[in-house]
Design a protein around this motif. Structure first.
Motif, PDB file in Angstrom:
ATOM      1  N   GLU A 136       0.871  -1.174   0.000  1.00 58.76           N
ATOM      2  CA  GLU A 136       0.000   0.000   0.000  1.00 58.76           C
ATOM      3  C   GLU A 136       0.903   1.218   0.000  1.00 58.76           C
ATOM      4  O   GLU A 136       1.800   1.316   0.824  1.00 58.76           O
ATOM      5  N   MET A 137       0.665   2.126  -0.968  1.00 59.62           N
ATOM      6  CA  MET A 137       1.500   3.325  -1.089  1.00 59.62           C
ATOM      7  C   MET A 137       0.623   4.559  -1.056  1.00 59.62           C
ATOM      8  O   MET A 137      -0.391   4.607  -1.748  1.00 59.62           O
ATOM      9  N   TRP A 138       1.018   5.529  -0.254  1.00 58.44           N
ATOM     10  CA  TRP A 138       0.380   6.844  -0.232  1.00 58.44           C
ATOM     11  C   TRP A 138       1.357   7.790  -0.913  1.00 58.44           C
ATOM     12  O   TRP A 138       2.527   7.863  -0.537  1.00 58.44           O
ATOM     13  N   LEU A 139       0.884   8.519  -1.907  1.00 56.39           N
ATOM     14  CA  LEU A 139       1.738   9.419  -2.656  1.00 56.39           C
ATOM     15  C   LEU A 139       1.117  10.798  -2.739  1.00 56.39           C
ATOM     16  O   LEU A 139      -0.101  10.929  -2.772  1.00 56.39           O
ATOM     17  N   GLY A 140       1.953  11.822  -2.778  1.00 61.83           N
ATOM     18  CA  GLY A 140       1.475  13.184  -2.929  1.00 61.83           C
ATOM     19  C   GLY A 140       2.358  14.154  -2.179  1.00 61.83           C
ATOM     20  O   GLY A 140       3.300  13.753  -1.494  1.00 61.83           O
ATOM     21  N   PRO A 141       2.047  15.433  -2.280  1.00 66.80           N
ATOM     22  CA  PRO A 141       2.843  16.419  -1.540  1.00 66.80           C
ATOM     23  C   PRO A 141       2.623  16.247  -0.039  1.00 66.80           C
ATOM     24  O   PRO A 141       1.580  15.738   0.396  1.00 66.80           O
ATOM     25  N   THR A 142       3.587  16.677   0.736  1.00 65.33           N
ATOM     26  CA  THR A 142       3.472  16.515   2.196  1.00 65.33           C
ATOM     27  C   THR A 142       2.347  17.355   2.778  1.00 65.33           C
ATOM     28  O   THR A 142       1.960  17.143   3.917  1.00 65.33           O
ATOM     29  N   SER A 143       1.782  18.276   2.013  1.00 66.81           N
ATOM     30  CA  SER A 143       0.627  19.046   2.476  1.00 66.81           C
ATOM     31  C   SER A 143      -0.686  18.273   2.282  1.00 66.81           C
ATOM     32  O   SER A 143      -1.747  18.748   2.686  1.00 66.81           O
ATOM     33  N   SER A 144      -0.618  17.065   1.685  1.00 69.96           N
ATOM     34  CA  SER A 144      -1.816  16.251   1.455  1.00 69.96           C
ATOM     35  C   SER A 144      -2.459  15.837   2.771  1.00 69.96           C
ATOM     36  O   SER A 144      -1.768  15.556   3.744  1.00 69.96           O
ATOM     37  N   ILE A 145      -3.792  15.768   2.754  1.00 67.77           N
ATOM     38  CA  ILE A 145      -4.507  15.255   3.922  1.00 67.77           C
ATOM     39  C   ILE A 145      -4.396  13.735   3.953  1.00 67.77           C
ATOM     40  O   ILE A 145      -4.043  13.146   4.968  1.00 67.77           O
ATOM     41  N   ASP A 146      -4.716  13.085   2.851  1.00 61.96           N
ATOM     42  CA  ASP A 146      -4.649  11.629   2.776  1.00 61.96           C
ATOM     43  C   ASP A 146      -3.670  11.128   1.726  1.00 61.96           C
ATOM     44  O   ASP A 146      -3.191  10.020   1.808  1.00 61.96           O
ATOM     45  N   GLY A 147      -3.399  11.899   0.705  1.00 60.25           N
ATOM     46  CA  GLY A 147      -2.571  11.441  -0.394  1.00 60.25           C
ATOM     47  C   GLY A 147      -3.379  10.550  -1.329  1.00 60.25           C
ATOM     48  O   GLY A 147      -4.554  10.273  -1.098  1.00 60.25           O
ATOM     49  N   THR A 148      -2.763  10.111  -2.389  1.00 60.83           N
ATOM     50  CA  THR A 148      -3.366   9.156  -3.316  1.00 60.83           C
ATOM     51  C   THR A 148      -2.851   7.784  -2.932  1.00 60.83           C
ATOM     52  O   THR A 148      -1.653   7.598  -2.733  1.00 60.83           O
ATOM     53  N   VAL A 149      -3.754   6.810  -2.832  1.00 58.18           N
ATOM     54  CA  VAL A 149      -3.373   5.485  -2.361  1.00 58.18           C
ATOM     55  C   VAL A 149      -3.438   4.478  -3.506  1.00 58.18           C
ATOM     56  O   VAL A 149      -4.437   4.406  -4.222  1.00 58.18           O
ATOM     57  N   LEU A 150      -2.362   3.721  -3.662  1.00 59.15           N
ATOM     58  CA  LEU A 150      -2.323   2.563  -4.548  1.00 59.15           C
ATOM     59  C   LEU A 150      -2.129   1.337  -3.666  1.00 59.15           C
ATOM     60  O   LEU A 150      -1.322   1.375  -2.728  1.00 59.15           O
ATOM     61  N   SER A 151      -2.847   0.281  -3.950  1.00 52.90           N
ATOM     62  CA  SER A 151      -2.733  -0.928  -3.143  1.00 52.90           C
ATOM     63  C   SER A 151      -2.750  -2.141  -4.057  1.00 52.90           C
ATOM     64  O   SER A 151      -3.611  -2.242  -4.937  1.00 52.90           O
ATOM     65  N   GLY A 152      -1.801  -3.025  -3.867  1.00 52.77           N
ATOM     66  CA  GLY A 152      -1.773  -4.237  -4.676  1.00 52.77           C
ATOM     67  C   GLY A 152      -0.400  -4.871  -4.691  1.00 52.77           C
ATOM     68  O   GLY A 152       0.430  -4.619  -3.822  1.00 52.77           O
TER      69      GLY A 152
END
Length: 105
Positions: free
Chosen positions: A28-44
């Motif tokens: 599971e990866m959370w990606l995005g700028p550090t100002s993100s609330i949740d980020g974009t999640v990829l899972s697999g």
């Protein structure tokens, strides 16, 4: 580090996920700028396709309507890994980001 070509913006510490490429570990990866609330999640499951590119797919059943995705550009906020049926373990956490607190039930 890794022989793979990683998306732009991935930190060297986050590339530790290379250990889990082509394995039975779900990532599971959370990606995005550090100002993100949740980020974009990829899972697999992360794997190398026939062209040598890194991809992620959530369902490895072979169904014709399931498609792999390329990994997204960084920065990487968090990487968690788990074997099926096990608890996830945080493999990398960006020092300048933390996920939004969940509301109390």
């Amino acid at each position: 580090m890794s022989d793979h070509t990683w998306p732009e913006g991935w930190q060297p510490e986050a590339i530790a996920v290379a250990t889990y490429v082509d394995s039975d570990f779900m990532v599971e990866m959370w990606l995005g700028p550090t100002s993100s609330i949740d980020g974009t999640v990829l899972s697999g499951y992360v794997f190398t396709d026939e062209d040598g590119q890194l991809r992620i797919i959530h369902d490895r059943s072979g169904r014709p309507d399931v498609y792999p995705w390329p990994l997204l550009e960084g920065p990487v906020l968090r990487v968690a890994v788990r074997l099926p049926g096990k608890r996830r373990t945080i493999a990398f956490a960006h020092p300048d980001w933390s996920p939004r607190a969940r509301p109390a039930r």
